[in-house]
Design a protein around this motif. Structure first.
Motif, mmCIF file in Angstrom:
data_model
loop_
_atom_site.group_PDB
_atom_site.id
_atom_site.type_symbol
_atom_site.label_atom_id
_atom_site.label_comp_id
_atom_site.label_asym_id
_atom_site.label_seq_id
_atom_site.Cartn_x
_atom_site.Cartn_y
_atom_site.Cartn_z
ATOM 1 N N MET B 1 -1.393 16.952 -40.734
ATOM 2 C CA MET B 1 -2.199 16.264 -41.300
ATOM 3 C C MET B 1 -2.656 15.170 -40.400
ATOM 4 O O MET B 1 -3.713 14.760 -40.170
ATOM 5 N N GLY B 2 -1.562 14.845 -39.628
ATOM 6 C CA GLY B 2 -1.694 13.443 -38.648
ATOM 7 C C GLY B 2 -2.690 14.154 -37.369
ATOM 8 O O GLY B 2 -3.544 13.482 -37.090
ATOM 9 N N GLY B 3 -2.584 15.566 -37.137
ATOM 10 C CA GLY B 3 -3.416 16.121 -36.098
ATOM 11 C C GLY B 3 -4.804 15.945 -36.551
ATOM 12 O O GLY B 3 -5.703 15.686 -35.707
ATOM 13 N N ARG B 4 -5.051 16.357 -37.673
ATOM 14 C CA ARG B 4 -6.641 16.213 -38.212
ATOM 15 C C ARG B 4 -7.014 14.735 -38.407
ATOM 16 O O ARG B 4 -8.125 14.713 -37.703
ATOM 17 N N LEU B 5 -6.449 13.866 -38.653
ATOM 18 C CA LEU B 5 -6.791 12.238 -38.770
ATOM 19 C C LEU B 5 -6.994 12.287 -37.153
ATOM 20 O O LEU B 5 -8.156 11.477 -36.937
ATOM 21 N N GLY B 6 -6.227 12.474 -36.252
ATOM 22 C CA GLY B 6 -6.323 12.193 -34.853
ATOM 23 C C GLY B 6 -7.675 13.029 -34.251
ATOM 24 O O GLY B 6 -8.461 12.151 -33.500
ATOM 25 N N PHE B 7 -7.711 13.898 -34.798
ATOM 26 C CA PHE B 7 -9.207 14.821 -34.428
ATOM 27 C C PHE B 7 -10.251 14.061 -34.697
ATOM 28 O O PHE B 7 -11.089 13.725 -33.903
ATOM 29 N N ILE B 8 -10.414 13.805 -36.190
ATOM 30 C CA ILE B 8 -11.460 12.952 -36.641
ATOM 31 C C ILE B 8 -11.820 11.644 -35.920
ATOM 32 O O ILE B 8 -12.670 11.355 -35.352
ATOM 33 N N ALA B 9 -10.588 10.828 -35.665
ATOM 34 C CA ALA B 9 -10.873 9.636 -35.023
ATOM 35 C C ALA B 9 -11.316 9.696 -33.432
ATOM 36 O O ALA B 9 -12.175 8.927 -32.881
ATOM 37 N N GLN B 10 -10.896 10.838 -32.869
ATOM 38 C CA GLN B 10 -11.102 11.151 -31.633
ATOM 39 C C GLN B 10 -12.757 11.455 -31.469
ATOM 40 O O GLN B 10 -13.586 10.881 -30.454
ATOM 41 N N ARG B 11 -13.229 12.451 -32.516
ATOM 42 C CA ARG B 11 -14.489 12.428 -32.403
ATOM 43 C C ARG B 11 -15.481 11.346 -32.844
ATOM 44 O O ARG B 11 -16.745 11.471 -32.283
ATOM 45 N N LEU B 12 -14.816 10.564 -33.606
ATOM 46 C CA LEU B 12 -15.665 9.361 -34.137
ATOM 47 C C LEU B 12 -15.684 8.290 -32.908
ATOM 48 O O LEU B 12 -16.937 7.887 -32.763
ATOM 49 N N VAL B 13 -15.251 8.092 -32.066
ATOM 50 C CA VAL B 13 -15.230 7.523 -31.005
ATOM 51 C C VAL B 13 -15.779 7.921 -29.954
ATOM 52 O O VAL B 13 -16.898 7.254 -29.572
ATOM 53 N N LYS B 14 -16.033 9.406 -29.819
ATOM 54 C CA LYS B 14 -17.070 9.906 -28.998
ATOM 55 C C LYS B 14 -18.470 9.733 -29.369
ATOM 56 O O LYS B 14 -19.151 9.392 -28.767
ATOM 57 N N ALA B 15 -18.625 9.901 -30.831
ATOM 58 C CA ALA B 15 -19.762 9.831 -31.437
ATOM 59 C C ALA B 15 -20.399 8.422 -31.215
ATOM 60 O O ALA B 15 -21.764 8.462 -30.992
ATOM 61 N N VAL B 16 -19.906 7.267 -31.163
ATOM 62 C CA VAL B 16 -20.263 6.232 -30.858
ATOM 63 C C VAL B 16 -20.986 5.959 -29.448
ATOM 64 O O VAL B 16 -22.151 5.725 -29.636
ATOM 65 N N PHE B 17 -20.264 6.646 -28.514
ATOM 66 C CA PHE B 17 -20.855 6.681 -27.211
ATOM 67 C C PHE B 17 -22.308 7.566 -27.284
ATOM 68 O O PHE B 17 -23.155 7.183 -26.548
#
Lengths: 529, 326
Positions: B1-17
């Motif tokens: 589950m933690g992996g999934r949240l980490g994945f989402i967070a990483q994608r969101l940061v990328k999305a901002v850029f």
């Protein structure tokens, strides 16, 4: 003692006031109720007529706002918010008596103070055409609550033609005075004196107007409301007329090739009246700054090479007339005898090109030119394709250039073109809509609808300056006749068509198209059959 | 589950850029188009003078240098302010939010129809491959796929509205009808049928062909043969063994399409006068309403990124062998 002009003005007002300028109506047959549904295309940016005068804005806002005058199909001024008017013998003072008991849609009374505010403050600030007119006034005053007096710096005979709803809409002083007009929050809910009030605007879908129960003309309007449906696709608009989902299509709503078919439908009536106040002429604009365009023989050759009757018959399907010169036959001071005629004659065109030394080269080509197509619909593309073929017959090879509206207007304004199609409205009098194209003082880079061609002729400048100052119409006519002779000799632009626009009306309605402002009018006499 | 949240967070940061890049690029690109909103307004009014143009440009902030305009715009964005429409004199967000539900209704219906009908037809064709059913479905899919949408739309209107008189030709509801509740929903539904069908039929054909091809590929794999050897019922093999494993390409395509569809369909919205966001964007280009266009780009990119993220998450459900975060 009343002057001849005063008597004429007052008599016209009385005559028109008695019948409201309408065709004789069997009043007993008029019914209250019903909603008229009309097409709107494209969607207007806003509905405040003082701030925006685009065609779709005029359609909707023409029911909300009113001017001091209206005009019949022959362009005779009729009373509206002004019930009568007089003109002083020196042609300098125009006095308007206003209707009493007129209320704005929010209940405030309409008075001469609103007229003064509109014409002296609001419109000169935001409305380019009105600015040019009211700058001619030395003063605009309200001696009493229902009298407005305009005193001109010098005579301007067409002044009475300045009071169309779109040319000089009356704006509410109590809402706008002291505010930033363009940013006024009330712009979202326009307040006028007209027979219909703004109710709702669902962007991209429709605009709803409802009956103004406090309207100043007794018993009017007959309809409960007017709904404008925004339909962006031409085929869908034609279908909406065909299926009776809309009652009214106007202007460019329906492509010319669909008009004959729709006009034959049993529930549809076709009228080509109602655009006399704008009376546009379409033309090919020529940038005179380079050869061969600077040589009038080249322009005359183009006039001879294009069959204008063919365009009217086959491109516009019979709508409109072949144009012969700068002043539309529906505009004041047109003189059919003064214009130099250019019959469709390819031999004459070739002779003129020969005379210029433009002999046929490889493939019979004498000159290669570029021409911008008007970005306002299919019919303009067809016209461009015909002109390209017609000019090729006399050895002028045309490359058509396409732009969207923003690009087109930018290139025209910046003089960044060789030739371009265009059409320009005349607004009833040559001083209003014709002079601006040809006078050298209006050569202004970056501004469209000026003398973008760079045409200069001192005599033309002088005549356009003097003619509107004549208080004797015969003298003005002589000057305008001379102007038409000079301009048709010089051919600053290649005049093509006096445009007419189809108005398709569902026969369940009556009195929809009753004056020179056509579908842009108030609709206070419109009713169900 | 933690992996999934980490994945989402990483994608969101990328999305901002990504979104910031989209803003800057588009801000500069749309200013390359000739003309500006003031000139377009003058062109439409058929009259102008220098004061008129100067006043409008000052009002719109176009008298400032481009870098300054960008700076002002970015300051607004950082405080979640998409700005004001030059032309319509309304906040951009209000204009977009007024249209977005209409677009989502139209494209959502079309997407749902396309997936359900397309996958069903594709599965049926794969199951009866080589038969009359297969030929009929494949031909239908090819036909619908090849038809220009505007033409198909007009033909449907001619048949169902003009000839049969069953359905309205344009708009999203009956104006001044006074309908409320269920009546209103039914009214919108009647207006929705033709545009969503026109839009959905094309994608239905895509899904049908995709599902059929993918199922035929999976059907040859060993685990399917093993399933049959175990004596499992054919229906179960088709559903749980073949279809489920064949769905990955369908999910990928649906994810892409969903992102694409939130931008609206200019063609369908034009033909049916559907007041959606595609038409709004198209008109914003024509009239050079820079702020509105940028606002639509931003909202559309946010939604595309969101749908792509959602697609990746769905992968892990459809095929548990796929891991996130790689």
């Amino acid at each position: 003692m009343a002057s001849r002009r005063q008597v004429l003005g007052s008599a016209a007002a009385l005559l028109a006031g008695g019948t409201m300028g309408m065709p004789r109506l069997a009043r007993a047959q008029q019914k209250r109720g019903g909603v008229l549904t009309a097409i709107l295309n494209p969607e207007p940016p806003l509905l405040v007529l003082g701030l925006n005068q685009q065609a779709p804005t005029q359609l909707v806002a023409g029911k909300i706002y009113q001017g001091l005058l209206r005009y019949d199909f022959a362009l005779k001024p009729l009373p509206s918010l002004a019930k009568s008017w007089t003109v002083s013998p020196d042609g300098l003072t125009y006095t308007f008596k206003l209707e009493e008991g007129v209320k704005w849609h929010d209940g405030a009374p309409f008075t001469a103070e609103d007229v003064v505010f509109s014409c002296a403050k609001f419109l000169p600030e935001v409305h380019p055409r009105a600015r040019a007119i009211f700058e001619r006034c030395a003063s605009i005053t309200a001696p009493d609550k229902f009298t407005a007096v305009f005193t001109l710096k010098e005579p301007f005979e067409p002044f009475l033609y300045s009071f169309l709803p779109a040319g000089a809409p009356m704006m509410p002083k109590h809402i706008y005075d002291g505010s930033d007009y363009r940013a006024n929050p009330k712009n979202a809910t326009p307040i006028g004196t007209g027979p219909f009030k703004f109710k709702e605007w669902v962007k991209g879908s429709h605009i709803t107007l409802v009956r103004n129960d406090e309207y100043w003309k007794p018993g009017r309007p007959f309809l409960d409301g007017v709904t404008y449906r925004i339909i962006p696709d031409a085929a869908a608009r034609a279908l909406a007329v065909e299926t009776g989902q809309v009652d009214l299509a106007q202007g460019n709503d329906v492509e010319a090739f669909d008009v004959p078919r729709l006009a034959k439908l049993p529930h549809v009536e076709l009228s080509t009246k109602g655009y006399e106040t704008v009376a546009p002429i379409s033309w090919i604009e020529i940038n005179h700054r380079t050869a061969p365009y600077s040589d009038k023989r080249f322009r005359q050759a183009m006039m001879h090479a294009i069959d204008r009757d063919f365009i009217v018959k086959n491109i516009f399907f019979g709508l409109g007339r072949a144009a012969s010169g700068p002043i539309n036959t529906a505009t004041r001071f047109h003189d059919a005898k003064a214009v130099k005629r250019y019959a469709y004659d390819t031999k004459k065109a070739e002779a003129l090109l020969d005379e210029m030394g433009l002999k046929p080269g490889a493939g019979g080509v004498r000159a290669r030119i570029k021409m911008m197509v008007l970005p306002y619909g299919e019919v303009w593309v067809r016209q461009a394709e015909y002109v390209k073929q017609a000019l090729r017959r006399v050895g002028i090879d045309v490359t058509l250039e396409s732009n969207d509206a923003g690009g087109w207007v930018k290139r025209i304004g910046d003089w960044d073109y060789e030739t371009s199609f265009d059409f320009v409205s005349q607004f009833m009098d040559p001083a209003m809509g014709v002079a601006r194209t040809y006078i050298s003082s209006n050569i202004r880079r970056g501004v469209p609808f000026t003398n973008t061609m760079g045409y200069t002729n001192k005599r033309v400048d002088d005549l356009f300056d003097s003619a509107p100052k004549q208080t004797d119409p015969a003298k003005a006519q002589a000057m305008y006749s001379e102007l038409q002779a000079i301009l048709t000799e010089d051919v600053p632009v290649i005049w093509l068509t006096e445009l007419e626009f189809p108005v398709l009306i569902n026969k369940r309605l009556r009195n929809v198209n009753i004056d020179a402002n056509g579908p842009n009018s108030e609709f206070d006499e419109a009713h169900l059959a | 589950m933690g992996g999934r949240l980490g994945f989402i967070a990483q994608r969101l940061v990328k999305a901002v850029f990504v979104i910031l890049g989209i803003i800057v690029l588009n801000f500069l690109l749309i200013r390359l188009a000739p003309g500006d909103p003031a000139l377009v307004l003058a062109g439409e009014a058929g009259a102008a003078d220098p004061k008129f143009l100067d006043d409008l440009r000052r009002e719109f902030g176009l008298d400032q240098p481009v870098w300054r305009q960008l700076l002002i715009y970015m300051q607004g964005i950082l405080s979640f302010d998409l700005g004001f429409s030059y032309r319509q004199k309304q906040p951009i967000l209000d204009l977009i939010l007024a249209r977005l539900p209409q677009t989502i209704l139209l494209t959502g219906t079309a997407l749902a129809f396309a997936i359900v009908a397309g996958v069903s037809l594709g599965a049926m064709a794969a199951r009866h491959v080589g038969t009359w059913w297969d030929s009929a479905i494949t031909t239908l899919a090819l036909l619908v796929y090849a038809m220009p949408q505007f033409w198909l739309g007009l033909m449907l209107v001619l048949l169902f509205s003009v000839q049969l008189g069953w359905l309205p030709t344009f708009g999203s509801n009956t104006i001044n009808s006074g309908f409320t509740g269920l009546d209103h929903a039914l009214d919108v539904g009647r207006h929705l049928i033709l545009p969503s069908l026109t839009l959905g039929l094309f994608f239905m054909a895509v899904y049908a062909r995709l599902t059929r091809a993918s199922m035929l590929e999976v059907a040859d794999l060993d685990f399917v043969r093993t399933g049959r050897a175990k004596g499992l019922a054919e229906g179960r093999i088709q559903r749980s063994y073949i279809l489920r494993n064949a769905l990955l390409p369908v999910v990928t395509y649906a994810g892409l399409q969903a992102g694409y569809l939130v931008g609206g369909s200019i063609l369908i919205e034009t033909v049916f006068a559907w007041p959606g966001i595609g038409r709004l964007a198209f008109e914003a280009v024509l009239v050079r309403d820079y702020n509105l266009l940028l606002g639509i780009f931003i909202i559309a990119s946010v939604l595309v990124i969101a749908f792509n993220l959602l697609t990746d998450l769905i992968y892990t459900i459809v095929d548990p062998r796929i891991e996130l975060g790689a």
